[in-house]
Design an enzyme around this catalytic site. Sequence first.
Site, short mmCIF file in Angstrom:
data_model
loop_
_atom_site.label_atom_id
_atom_site.label_comp_id
_atom_site.label_asym_id
_atom_site.label_seq_id
_atom_site.Cartn_x
_atom_site.Cartn_y
_atom_site.Cartn_z
CD GLU A 55 -2.83 -0.91 -0.14
OE1 GLU A 55 -2.92 0.06 -0.83
OE2 GLU A 55 -3.28 -1.98 -0.66
CE1 TYR A 138 -6.87 3.79 -1.58
CE2 TYR A 138 -4.39 3.66 -1.04
CZ TYR A 138 -5.71 3.04 -1.92
OH TYR A 138 -5.56 2.07 -2.55
CG ASP A 156 -8.02 4.15 -5.52
OD1 ASP A 156 -9.32 4.30 -5.82
OD2 ASP A 156 -7.39 3.21 -5.96
CB CYS A 219 -20.82 2.81 -21.06
SG CYS A 219 -20.02 4.16 -19.99
CB CYS A 228 -24.40 3.93 -14.35
SG CYS A 228 -23.11 5.18 -14.53
FE1 SF4 Z 1 -20.04 3.68 -17.78
FE2 SF4 Z 1 -21.21 3.87 -15.47
FE3 SF4 Z 1 -20.33 1.75 -15.98
FE4 SF4 Z 1 -18.41 3.65 -15.29
S1 SF4 Z 1 -20.27 2.59 -13.98
S2 SF4 Z 1 -18.36 2.38 -17.10
S3 SF4 Z 1 -19.65 5.48 -16.43
S4 SF4 Z 1 -22.05 2.58 -17.20
#
Ligand code: SF4
Length: 247
Positions: A55, A138, A156, A219, A228
């Site tokens: 770490e 952290y 982080d 995504c 999301c």
């Molecule tokens: Fe895309 Fe959201 Fe997945 Fe990140 S968490 S890759 S912004 S869909």
Amino acid sequence: MSKRRKDPSEIEKWLPPDKLESFQKNLLAWYHIHQRDLPWRRPENMTPYRILVSEIMLHQTQVQTVIPVYEKFLERFPTIETLAKAPLEEIKAITDGLGYKVRGSWLKEIAEIIIEKNQGKIPQTLDELQKLPGVGRYTAGAILSFAFQHDAPIVDVNVERVLSRVFGVNKSEFQSPAKYQHLMYDIAHCVIPPKKGFIFNQALMDFGALICIARSPRCSVCPMRLICIYYQTHPQQLSMDQFFDSP
Ligand code: SF4
């Protein structure tokens, strides 16, 4: 051990129960298949000393840069006792390769403090850990989580990015950076399923490093798309992602 926030309703608006459950399930299912094989996760390196070393080395440094230095370091200093006794120049000859040269001194000082004042045992509380040289919030959280299996939050850049995108926390809307940071730690704490901090924090870090990456989040292959906020508010994201993924 760090504690959960006293009044969970304060952050419930960020973490509706259904969404939280989906996030936890999706992340753990993804991690089960895609987790990274990293030297500090191997059984022989799962000691508090070796996790502390990893770490300190990993803070603000790329995984690929750390791996050879970490392996060489443990070959030469396999225990905290060997590290405490070693000359600083010998330690720095290995750690200076990480590029942030104060880390060799920190590691030596930490080893000496732990041997001389703590009977060779790495502390197990956030407060005690943060008194060690070079150990901030952290790093202390990561040591508690990975060395002692506490449900301690860690934030982080990768974790912050994932949580802020999925749960729609916009840093620019906060007048005080401290308030934003406080909320991120609260969210990072509340998303951990009870007694799963060890695995869940690793999953969050891997997910941020491999899927929800900074420049062009992936995504199109992400299991979080349905929940999301970032994805729902950036409809162009899917086409950009396909563009960047194209051979
Ligand atoms: Fe895309 Fe959201 Fe997945 Fe990140 S968490 S890759 S912004 S869909």
